[in-house]
Design a protein around this motif. Structure first.
Motif, mmCIF file in Angstrom:
data_model
loop_
_atom_site.group_PDB
_atom_site.id
_atom_site.type_symbol
_atom_site.label_atom_id
_atom_site.label_comp_id
_atom_site.label_asym_id
_atom_site.label_seq_id
_atom_site.Cartn_x
_atom_site.Cartn_y
_atom_site.Cartn_z
ATOM 1 N N LEU A 239 0.860 -1.178 0.000
ATOM 2 C CA LEU A 239 0.000 0.000 0.000
ATOM 3 C C LEU A 239 0.897 1.229 0.000
ATOM 4 O O LEU A 239 1.965 1.232 0.614
ATOM 5 C CB LEU A 239 -0.918 0.024 1.226
ATOM 6 C CG LEU A 239 -1.960 -1.090 1.296
ATOM 7 C CD1 LEU A 239 -2.701 -1.025 2.619
ATOM 8 C CD2 LEU A 239 -2.948 -0.984 0.148
ATOM 9 N N GLN A 240 0.482 2.276 -0.697
ATOM 10 C CA GLN A 240 1.296 3.470 -0.803
ATOM 11 C C GLN A 240 1.466 4.121 0.564
ATOM 12 O O GLN A 240 0.495 4.380 1.270
ATOM 13 C CB GLN A 240 0.635 4.472 -1.772
ATOM 14 C CG GLN A 240 1.466 5.711 -2.037
ATOM 15 C CD GLN A 240 2.744 5.388 -2.787
ATOM 16 O OE1 GLN A 240 2.772 4.490 -3.621
ATOM 17 N NE2 GLN A 240 3.804 6.109 -2.488
ATOM 18 N N ASP A 242 1.745 6.881 3.128
ATOM 19 C CA ASP A 242 1.135 8.215 3.140
ATOM 20 C C ASP A 242 1.435 8.867 4.481
ATOM 21 O O ASP A 242 0.879 8.490 5.508
ATOM 22 C CB ASP A 242 -0.377 8.090 2.922
ATOM 23 C CG ASP A 242 -1.023 9.443 2.676
ATOM 24 O OD1 ASP A 242 -0.440 10.463 3.101
ATOM 25 O OD2 ASP A 242 -2.097 9.484 2.071
ATOM 26 N N ASP A 365 -9.292 -4.368 2.476
ATOM 27 C CA ASP A 365 -8.434 -3.534 1.620
ATOM 28 C C ASP A 365 -9.039 -2.147 1.437
ATOM 29 O O ASP A 365 -8.338 -1.131 1.483
ATOM 30 C CB ASP A 365 -8.244 -4.189 0.250
ATOM 31 C CG ASP A 365 -7.351 -5.422 0.320
ATOM 32 O OD1 ASP A 365 -6.652 -5.585 1.339
ATOM 33 O OD2 ASP A 365 -7.354 -6.206 -0.639
ATOM 34 N N VAL A 366 -10.354 -2.107 1.212
ATOM 35 C CA VAL A 366 -11.026 -0.819 1.003
ATOM 36 C C VAL A 366 -10.936 0.036 2.267
ATOM 37 O O VAL A 366 -10.668 1.243 2.196
ATOM 38 C CB VAL A 366 -12.500 -1.050 0.601
ATOM 39 C CG1 VAL A 366 -13.236 0.287 0.504
ATOM 40 C CG2 VAL A 366 -12.582 -1.794 -0.728
ATOM 41 N N LYS A 368 -8.636 -0.097 4.520
ATOM 42 C CA LYS A 368 -7.254 0.368 4.617
ATOM 43 C C LYS A 368 -7.018 1.560 3.690
ATOM 44 O O LYS A 368 -6.357 2.538 4.061
ATOM 45 C CB LYS A 368 -6.296 -0.763 4.267
ATOM 46 C CG LYS A 368 -6.148 -1.824 5.339
ATOM 47 C CD LYS A 368 -5.147 -1.403 6.392
ATOM 48 C CE LYS A 368 -3.730 -1.415 5.837
ATOM 49 N NZ LYS A 368 -2.729 -1.035 6.844
ATOM 50 N N GLU A 369 -7.560 1.469 2.477
ATOM 51 C CA GLU A 369 -7.399 2.562 1.521
ATOM 52 C C GLU A 369 -8.099 3.825 1.997
ATOM 53 O O GLU A 369 -7.700 4.935 1.648
ATOM 54 C CB GLU A 369 -7.938 2.138 0.156
ATOM 55 C CG GLU A 369 -7.099 1.047 -0.509
ATOM 56 C CD GLU A 369 -7.756 0.491 -1.747
ATOM 57 O OE1 GLU A 369 -8.877 0.956 -2.081
ATOM 58 O OE2 GLU A 369 -7.181 -0.410 -2.380
ATOM 59 N N LYS A 370 -9.136 3.666 2.790
ATOM 60 C CA LYS A 370 -9.838 4.819 3.349
ATOM 61 C C LYS A 370 -9.208 5.293 4.657
ATOM 62 O O LYS A 370 -9.805 6.070 5.397
ATOM 63 C CB LYS A 370 -11.321 4.475 3.571
ATOM 64 C CG LYS A 370 -12.104 4.260 2.278
ATOM 65 C CD LYS A 370 -13.558 3.933 2.574
ATOM 66 C CE LYS A 370 -14.346 3.763 1.276
ATOM 67 N NZ LYS A 370 -14.499 5.035 0.548
ATOM 68 N N ARG A 371 -8.006 4.788 4.951
ATOM 69 C CA ARG A 371 -7.189 5.240 6.089
ATOM 70 C C ARG A 371 -7.812 4.908 7.443
ATOM 71 O O ARG A 371 -7.685 5.666 8.398
ATOM 72 C CB ARG A 371 -6.916 6.738 5.980
ATOM 73 C CG ARG A 371 -6.205 7.148 4.693
ATOM 74 C CD ARG A 371 -6.056 8.651 4.602
ATOM 75 N NE ARG A 371 -5.340 9.045 3.394
ATOM 76 C CZ ARG A 371 -5.117 10.293 3.030
ATOM 77 N NH1 ARG A 371 -5.542 11.283 3.799
ATOM 78 N NH2 ARG A 371 -4.459 10.575 1.930
ATOM 79 N N TYR A 403 -0.815 -7.823 5.525
ATOM 80 C CA TYR A 403 -0.480 -6.407 5.650
ATOM 81 C C TYR A 403 0.839 -6.211 6.380
ATOM 82 O O TYR A 403 1.152 -6.918 7.338
ATOM 83 C CB TYR A 403 -1.570 -5.655 6.419
ATOM 84 C CG TYR A 403 -2.896 -5.577 5.702
ATOM 85 C CD1 TYR A 403 -2.981 -5.080 4.422
ATOM 86 C CD2 TYR A 403 -4.067 -6.012 6.322
ATOM 87 C CE1 TYR A 403 -4.201 -5.011 3.768
ATOM 88 C CE2 TYR A 403 -5.287 -5.950 5.676
ATOM 89 C CZ TYR A 403 -5.336 -5.448 4.400
ATOM 90 O OH TYR A 403 -6.533 -5.384 3.744
#
Length: 601
Positions: A239-240, A242, A365-366, A368-371, A403
């Motif tokens: 994951l990128q 940030d 995953d979603v 995680k992408e939404k922080r 993860y």
């Protein structure tokens, strides 16, 4: 103070070498590797290759005798593997295999190829600084072939000057000569016993070094052709990074909520039903039969048949909603949308299915992408069972293993007797009974055979509280499921003001021949009808969302059994689904578990 930008690892991992660097390094290591390999040709006997061919020939001869009665390879000679010479070959094979493996890694990759790549990165920087064009600038004709050739020659010289390159170069040129000198010295007649043995031992050591360094040279050559092979493997989902959300105050971070349910086929088509049934019935939490036996039965007997029989049931089920999805999918989405509105902007709510789509893994995953660094898992199973709740836990925590940055996880504990849950059952059931004018209950023998609607009042003979069943063996091995079901049924009946003779708890959805929890719902309905009951109400507290087991099994199949044995009407109370009162109560359960994460709670 702050962390410096992470650019160095990217420079090494994502570097694209300019043409002079590629040509120079590849040419040097290709020539060194080719000469090193050629110098090993006289050592075939030392490596045991000749004996290996003889062992193989004997194995083929034995196979021919076994399958063809001695025809075909009867005249072939060889070495039995069980002989002294065969065992010596086996020892050589293991020894050389170990040497070659160690020569590739860690020696080849870590001690040679990695420093080599770092050197090439430095050389590239120097060449770029001094104006050597890359592949883009060459297209503009600003560099000459002569300058590129000179740059490539500099790279070759740099390769030879580095200790690793010098050692591999010596292996290609000097070590073969040294081995020949030692071999000649050992065979001279004037050399006595101790000295000759020492020369042979030194020659063997040099031969081992040659083989090892040849593998190292080949590894370095491969690195020039495919430099990305040195990038360490990443066992975790990338994951990128940030830095913005990492530095955000805790009070500004959102809490993820994953609503977990069992799942459903995407459509009633046989292939879609089979795709759902296979992972469901393959779960060791669900079916505890030895996998070797069960997989054969499942894949070749059960699924090929049930994908059609269950497909018919699902086709009937899908028609109960006004969409192309099943009631479970439809009501779960409605529940998620409603509860997200109740929880507010501090929460991100998603649904995840244990079997089917959207999967728990993808929904994590979603989140995680939404922080979402904190995630609450809300199983839609109020009563704990290893077949349901534990299977959800397995999937969640197995998904988290991929993860690198694992979020904080809180699983909502079984809420089988929580007031929020039981009050919601009472609310939905009361609303249904009022809508159907069920305001009286028959207890006297005079009325029980002549009950019906009098002045709009519907008389009921029995309230049935039906839960999904499990095999008895699961309970005797430690599953507390029936205890939770009993606690729910008693708490629910008490709040409904039902006396003990007004209701009965049963178990449904029996599968297979093993003994399951009793009493069974279908058998109870048959018995009630045969004993004169005309009207019953069925409540399914263990199912929070209408699905095949409630809408079709109870609403259609069990109702048919009741009618066939003398009953007149089976009233099925809908599940909690996305009832507004239930959504508010479920939000309270979730917020209670989020205390300490949310500063505004």
């Amino acid at each position: 103070m702050s962390t410096e930008p992470c650019t160095r690892s990217r420079e090494v991992d994502e570097v694209e070498f300019v043409l002079p660097v590629k040509v120079g390094a590849t040419l040097f290591w290709s020539v060194v590797s080719a000469q090193s390999v050629r110098s090993l040709f006289p050592l075939t006997r030392f490596f045991g290759l000749e004996d290996g061919l003889l062992v193989l020939a004997h194995a083929l001869k034995s196979a021919s005798h076994l399958f063809f009665g001695g025809a075909g390879l009867g005249s072939t000679t060889g070495i039995p593997l069980a002989s002294k010479r065969g065992l010596l070959f086996l020892g050589k094979l293991l020894g050389w295999g170990t040497v070659l493996l160690l020569s590739y890694c860690p020696i080849g990759r870590l001690a040679f190829a990695t420093p080599l790549k770092m050197l090439l990165v430095k050389l590239q920087k120097k060449l770029v600084v001094h104006g050597t064009p890359d592949s883009v600038s060459r297209s503009s004709s600003t560099a000459t072939i002569a300058s590129e050739a000179i740059s490539s020659f500099r790279v070759i010289v740099s390769m030879a000057k580095m200790p690793q390159g010098a050692l591999c170069l010596a292996n290609a040129v000097l070590f073969p000569m040294l081995r020949s000198l030692l071999s000649s010295a050992a065979t001279q007649q004037q050399v006595g016993y101790p000295l000759g043995t020492i020369f042979k031992l030194l020659g063997s050591i040099v031969s081992v070094l040659q083989a090892s360094l040849t593998v190292v040279s080949l590894t370095c050559t491969y690195t020039q052709l495919f430099p990305r092979h040195l990038i360490p493997s990443n066992p975790w989902k990338s994951l990128q990074a940030d830095t913005h959300y990492k530095l955000a105050p805790v009070s500004h971070r959102k809490v993820g909520v994953l609503i977990c349910n069992l799942g459903t086929p995407t459509s009633p088509a046989p292939n879609d039903v089979a795709a759902f049934l296979k992972p469901f019935l393959s779960d060791r939490r669900v079916v505890e039969i030895t996998p070797l036996v069960w997989r054969f039965l499942l894949n070749y007997i059960i699924i090929p048949r049930r994908k059609y029989t269950s497909g018919k049931l699902y086709r009937r089920l899908f028609h109960t909603t006004n969409s192309v999805t099943s009631p479970l999918t439809y009501h779960t989405r409605q529940f998620v949308e409603t509860i997200e509105g109740v929880l507010g902007d501090d929460y991100v709510v998603l649904e995840g299915m244990r079997y089917g789509e959207p999967s728990i893994e993808n929904q994590l995953d979603v989140l995680k992408e939404k922080r979402c660094e904190q995630i609450i898992v809300f199983p839609k199973y109020p009563q704990y069972s290893g077949t349901t709740s534990a299977s959800i836990y397995d999937d969640v925590f197995e998904s988290l293993r991929k993860y690198r940055f694992v979020p904080s996880i809180h699983v909502v504990a079984p809420y089988y007797d929580a007031d929020e849950y039981v009050d919601s059952l009472v609310h939905v059931t009361t609303k249904f009974l009022q809508a159907n004018h069920v305001t009286a209950f028959t207890t006297s023998e005079e009325v029980i055979h002549d009950n019906g609607s009098e002045e709009g009042v519907v008389l009921v003979d029995k309230f049935i509280i039906s839960f999904h069943g499990i095999p008895e063996r699961y309970h005797t091995r430690g599953d507390p499921y029936p205890y939770h079901c009993e606690a729910t049924a008693k708490a629910f009946a008490n709040k409904m003001n039902w006396t003990q003779d007004m209701w009965i708890m049963t178990y449904q959805s029996i599968f297979g021949r093993d003994p399951w929890l009793k009493p069974a719902t279908d058998e109870t309905l048959q018995s009630l009808a045969e004993n004169g009951a005309k009207r019953v109400v069925v409540v399914c507290p263990g199912f929070l969302t209408d699905c095949l087991e409630t809408v079709d099994e109870n609403g259609t199949e069990n109702a048919k059994i009741f009618h066939e044995h003398g009953g007149e009407e089976l009233l099925l109370v809908p599940c909690l689904n996305s009832d507004e009162f239930w959504c508010k109560q479920a939000a309270m359960l979730i917020k209670r578990d989020a205390r300490g994460w949310m500063h505004n709670n």
